[in-house]
Design a protein around this motif. Structure first.
Motif, PDB file in Angstrom:
ATOM      1  N   PHE A  10      -5.268  -2.959   1.089  1.00 34.09           N
ATOM      2  CA  PHE A  10      -4.360  -1.919   0.154  1.00 34.09           C
ATOM      3  C   PHE A  10      -4.654  -1.920  -1.292  1.00 34.09           C
ATOM      4  N   LYS A  11      -4.870  -0.641  -1.894  1.00 31.86           N
ATOM      5  CA  LYS A  11      -4.622  -0.796  -3.042  1.00 31.86           C
ATOM      6  C   LYS A  11      -3.301  -0.373  -3.528  1.00 31.86           C
ATOM      7  N   ALA A  12      -2.757  -1.172  -4.862  1.00 33.77           N
ATOM      8  CA  ALA A  12      -1.240  -1.183  -5.227  1.00 33.77           C
ATOM      9  C   ALA A  12      -1.256  -1.123  -6.615  1.00 33.77           C
ATOM     10  N   ARG A  13      -0.160  -0.475  -6.981  1.00 32.47           N
ATOM     11  CA  ARG A  13       0.147  -0.827  -8.580  1.00 32.47           C
ATOM     12  C   ARG A  13       0.749  -2.331  -8.740  1.00 32.47           C
ATOM     13  N   ASP A  14       1.503  -2.875  -7.726  1.00 32.76           N
ATOM     14  CA  ASP A  14       2.096  -4.224  -7.865  1.00 32.76           C
ATOM     15  C   ASP A  14       1.568  -4.978  -6.511  1.00 32.76           C
ATOM     16  N   PRO A  63      -3.642   3.493  -8.476  1.00 30.94           N
ATOM     17  CA  PRO A  63      -3.792   3.771  -7.213  1.00 30.94           C
ATOM     18  C   PRO A  63      -3.632   5.023  -6.466  1.00 30.94           C
ATOM     19  N   GLU A  64      -3.063   5.841  -7.168  1.00 30.96           N
ATOM     20  CA  GLU A  64      -2.610   7.387  -6.936  1.00 30.96           C
ATOM     21  C   GLU A  64      -4.105   8.081  -6.784  1.00 30.96           C
ATOM     22  N   LYS A  65      -4.894   7.705  -7.285  1.00 33.09           N
ATOM     23  CA  LYS A  65      -6.255   8.317  -7.276  1.00 33.09           C
ATOM     24  C   LYS A  65      -7.049   7.668  -5.753  1.00 33.09           C
ATOM     25  N   GLU A 113       5.189   1.609  -1.670  1.00 34.70           N
ATOM     26  CA  GLU A 113       4.142   2.496  -2.603  1.00 34.70           C
ATOM     27  C   GLU A 113       3.862   3.682  -2.001  1.00 34.70           C
ATOM     28  N   GLY A 114       4.523   4.145  -0.898  1.00 38.49           N
ATOM     29  CA  GLY A 114       3.861   5.601  -0.308  1.00 38.49           C
ATOM     30  C   GLY A 114       3.028   5.438   0.683  1.00 38.49           C
ATOM     31  N   ASN A 115       2.603   4.361   1.036  1.00 39.27           N
ATOM     32  CA  ASN A 115       1.583   4.293   2.247  1.00 39.27           C
ATOM     33  C   ASN A 115       2.251   4.510   3.420  1.00 39.27           C
ATOM     34  N   THR A 191      -3.512   7.933   2.351  1.00 37.65           N
ATOM     35  CA  THR A 191      -2.918   6.632   2.101  1.00 37.65           C
ATOM     36  C   THR A 191      -3.983   5.797   0.974  1.00 37.65           C
ATOM     37  N   ARG A 192      -3.769   4.402   0.718  1.00 37.67           N
ATOM     38  CA  ARG A 192      -4.646   3.556  -0.117  1.00 37.67           C
ATOM     39  C   ARG A 192      -5.178   2.409   0.754  1.00 37.67           C
TER      40      ARG A 192
END
Length: 246
Positions: A10-14, A63-65, A113-115, A191-192
């Motif tokens: 998972f790619k994440a901001r936090d 991560p949004e990218k 984170e929206g996944n 998703t990320r």
């Protein structure tokens, strides 16, 4: 030669916060191999082991990218368990998600984170998978994906058709890897989450990468720079990582 599917990334901001969410969601523990990386795996787990596909959460500046087509399906054992799990996930910060699923018996949710992920109703096929029932990849051609991934990893193809394919570890344990055909015109859910694979003991990373390329994989650049893993894309362009043996 073969590869093992060992984790979803998972790619994440936090990474720490998202790692805690997934540890609570799955009933697993957390550790870290370094700054910006949170490892989520069963308590007492000796990685790698086919009984579980673990979760690695990696901090990423933007991560949004990151846009992948994989998500997790969570298993439940009863209607009551499904309802309890959905309620607990909401308390942890998950939210209901609408991806155009309509009236279905599973619950579609998004992590903090929206996944997007799914909490499935009880299904006999997933009774012994552990908390993760399946890693699901949306695709255009499940048959072709099953051929590629069936050759790429040491997993057995259990079911394959025009709309759906299912693989599982050759040892008959852990979650399934499933390929679901995207309906033309349907909303694409990004998703990320991507797959990480690892060479079997004694196998060479470079030789495995060459084998994957012969099967139809291509090199991919996601801005990884100088790292010990190698990023490839499967025949439908889904990026994944070939980790270095440890």
């Amino acid at each position: 030669m073969a590869l093992r599917l060992v984790q979803v990334n998972f790619k994440a901001r936090d990474d720490e916060a998202l790692g805690r969410f997934w540890a609570e969601a799955l009933g697993w523990g957390v550790s870290s191999e370094g700054p910006g990386v949170t490892n989520v795996e069963p308590v007492g787990f000796d990685w790698p082991d086919p009984t579980a596909v673990c979760v690695d959460v990696v901090a990423t500046p933007d991560p949004e990218k990151v846009r992948y087509r994989a998500h997790l399906d969570l298993a439940t054992t009863s209607a009551a368990h499904q309802a309890e799990l959905v309620a607990r996930l909401k308390e942890l910060g998950a939210k209901p998600a609408d991806v155009g699923q309509g009236d279905v018996p599973w619950a579609v949710m998004a992590d903090p984170e929206g996944n997007v992920f799914c909490v499935l109703e009880p299904r006999e096929v997933y009774r012994d998978t552990g908390p993760i029932a399946a890693v699901v990849v949306h695709c255009a051609d499940p048959r072709a994906m099953a051929r590629f991934w069936g050759e790429a990893v040491d997993w057995t193809v259990h079911e394959v058709g025009d709309d759906y394919a299912r693989l599982r570890s050759a040892k008959g344990v852990g979650p399934y890897l499933e390929f679901l055909r995207e309906t033309p015109g349907a909303k694409t859910v990004w998703t990320r989450v991507h797959l990480d694979v690892l060479p079997c003991p004694g196998d060479d990373q470079a030789a495995e990468v060459a084998r994957l390329r012969a099967l139809g994989a291509t090199p991919a650049d996601v801005g990884q720079g100088d790292v010990p893993w190698i990023v490839l894309a499967d025949p439908e362009g889904n990026e994944f990582c070939v980790l270095a043996p440890r």
